[in-house]
Write a protein that holds these residues in place. Structure first.
Motif, mmCIF file in Angstrom:
data_model
loop_
_atom_site.group_PDB
_atom_site.id
_atom_site.type_symbol
_atom_site.label_atom_id
_atom_site.label_comp_id
_atom_site.label_asym_id
_atom_site.label_seq_id
_atom_site.Cartn_x
_atom_site.Cartn_y
_atom_site.Cartn_z
ATOM 1 N N UNK A 106 0.832 -1.207 0.000
ATOM 2 C CA UNK A 106 0.000 0.000 0.000
ATOM 3 C C UNK A 106 0.865 1.256 0.000
ATOM 4 N N UNK A 107 1.944 1.226 0.775
ATOM 5 C CA UNK A 107 2.855 2.367 0.840
ATOM 6 C C UNK A 107 3.558 2.589 -0.493
ATOM 7 N N UNK A 108 4.072 1.515 -1.069
ATOM 8 C CA UNK A 108 4.872 1.650 -2.289
ATOM 9 C C UNK A 108 4.030 2.015 -3.506
ATOM 10 N N UNK A 109 2.740 1.661 -3.484
ATOM 11 C CA UNK A 109 1.859 1.981 -4.615
ATOM 12 C C UNK A 109 0.938 3.163 -4.324
ATOM 13 N N UNK A 110 0.998 3.666 -3.095
ATOM 14 C CA UNK A 110 0.161 4.794 -2.659
ATOM 15 C C UNK A 110 -1.316 4.479 -2.906
ATOM 16 N N UNK A 111 -1.724 3.296 -2.420
ATOM 17 C CA UNK A 111 -3.066 2.769 -2.675
ATOM 18 C C UNK A 111 -3.889 2.827 -1.385
ATOM 19 N N UNK A 112 -4.845 3.747 -1.328
ATOM 20 C CA UNK A 112 -5.671 3.916 -0.129
ATOM 21 C C UNK A 112 -6.503 2.679 0.187
ATOM 22 N N UNK A 113 -7.049 2.067 -0.847
ATOM 23 C CA UNK A 113 -7.905 0.895 -0.638
ATOM 24 C C UNK A 113 -7.100 -0.261 -0.046
#
Length: 305
Positions: A106-113
């Protein structure tokens, strides 16, 4: 019915007795979708030997005689009655590693979901910790004998895993709250720290679950690596902060949160070392040092008065 299937059913019955405290055989049969007669047939030899008591609790000490039924390889100093709790620890370790994976993704892809899903996994981590703690307390109350004097180590390792889950939340929280993605240069350092921290967790749990104490040197090597990476990552943050405007409060908050992410990886590594210390005490009766981890890493600090 094959012997393997029969043993699997018996193990499922004993799991229910140990963790769900059924009051009747009918209740056990209903939970497993089998007949009460079959439950009675499987339990009768264990009841006769006193392994299963009439109130449907397990005498974990006597259970040692039947441990080979489940084809579990006991470590040299492990009592068979701890196998159930050990399995819970193993499952918790697998779950926490998945939580770590999802949080960093999530951190590396900046994915809120993805970050939201990772944070939800922490509720399961907390529940697993509570189940281990409750099971250890129950095991000790049922058999307060010397064979179980080390059972508290399971509670300690479960607590350590719960802390690793908490630190993993830092990565997901960063994604949910910060206005900026991690820049590529910094992400390289974080990626290396993530890979190193995960290896430390996996090796330390292998040491605890399977008595592979020879792996300690590898974990210590990774500890040196993660601290070297931490230094580089913090230097990178300091350089970027110096180039940023002091008036940009969002960017300042971003750097502060990013520093916490770096620190979280360091703490995961430190906790892995603590798990090894518990393992050595558990298997080799070597008391854990009371010196905090940060002092052990820096001998100069221990000389301060």
């Amino acid at each position: 019915m094959t012997k393997k299937t029969k043993n699997s059913t018996l193990k499922a019955i004993l799991d229910i007795i140990l963790y769900e405290h059924p009051s009747t055989q009918d209740e056990i049969a209903e939970k497993l979708g089998i007949t009460r007669r079959y439950v009675t047939k499987l339990l009768q030899p264990l009841i006769t030997k006193g392994v299963v008591k009439r109130a449907y609790t397990l005498d974990l000490k006597k259970f040692d005689e039947f441990s080979e039924v489940f084809e579990e390889e006991k470590t040299s100093r492990e009592h068979a009655g701890t196998l159930y709790i050990k399995e819970m620890i193993k499952n918790m370790s697998n779950h926490v590693c998945k939580q770590l994976d999802r949080s960093f993704e999530a951190l590396s892809t900046y994915d809120d979901e993805l970050a939201s899903k990772a944070l939800n996994m922490d509720y399961i981590t907390n529940n697993m910790h509570e189940k281990v703690r409750t099971s250890v307390d129950m095991a000790l109350s049922m058999n307060p004998s010397s064979e179980f004097s080390k059972t508290m180590a399971f509670s300690e390792v479960a607590y350590d895993l719960e802390r690793i889950g908490d630190h993993s939340c830092q990565f997901a929280n960063f994604t949910m709250k910060e206005s900026y993605e991690v820049d590529p240069e910094m992400l390289v350092y974080l990626g290396e720290m993530y890979e190193t921290a995960k290896k430390m967790v996996n090796y330390s749990m292998d040491i605890f679950l399977n008595e592979k104490l020879e792996l300690k040197s590898k974990v210590m090597d990774y500890e040196e690596k993660i601290h070297a990476l931490q230094k580089k990552a913090l230097n990178c943050i300091a350089t970027q902060m110096a180039e940023a405007s002091f008036d940009d409060t969002e960017r300042s908050t971003y750097y502060l949160s990013l520093s916490r992410v770096v620190k979280a990886f360091e703490r995961i590594g430190d906790i892995s070392i603590e798990i090894i210390d518990v393992s050595r005490e558990f298997y080799e009766n070597i008391p854990r040092t009371t010196t905090p981890e940060r002092f052990r890493r820096n001998p100069k600090l221990s000389n301060l008065k």
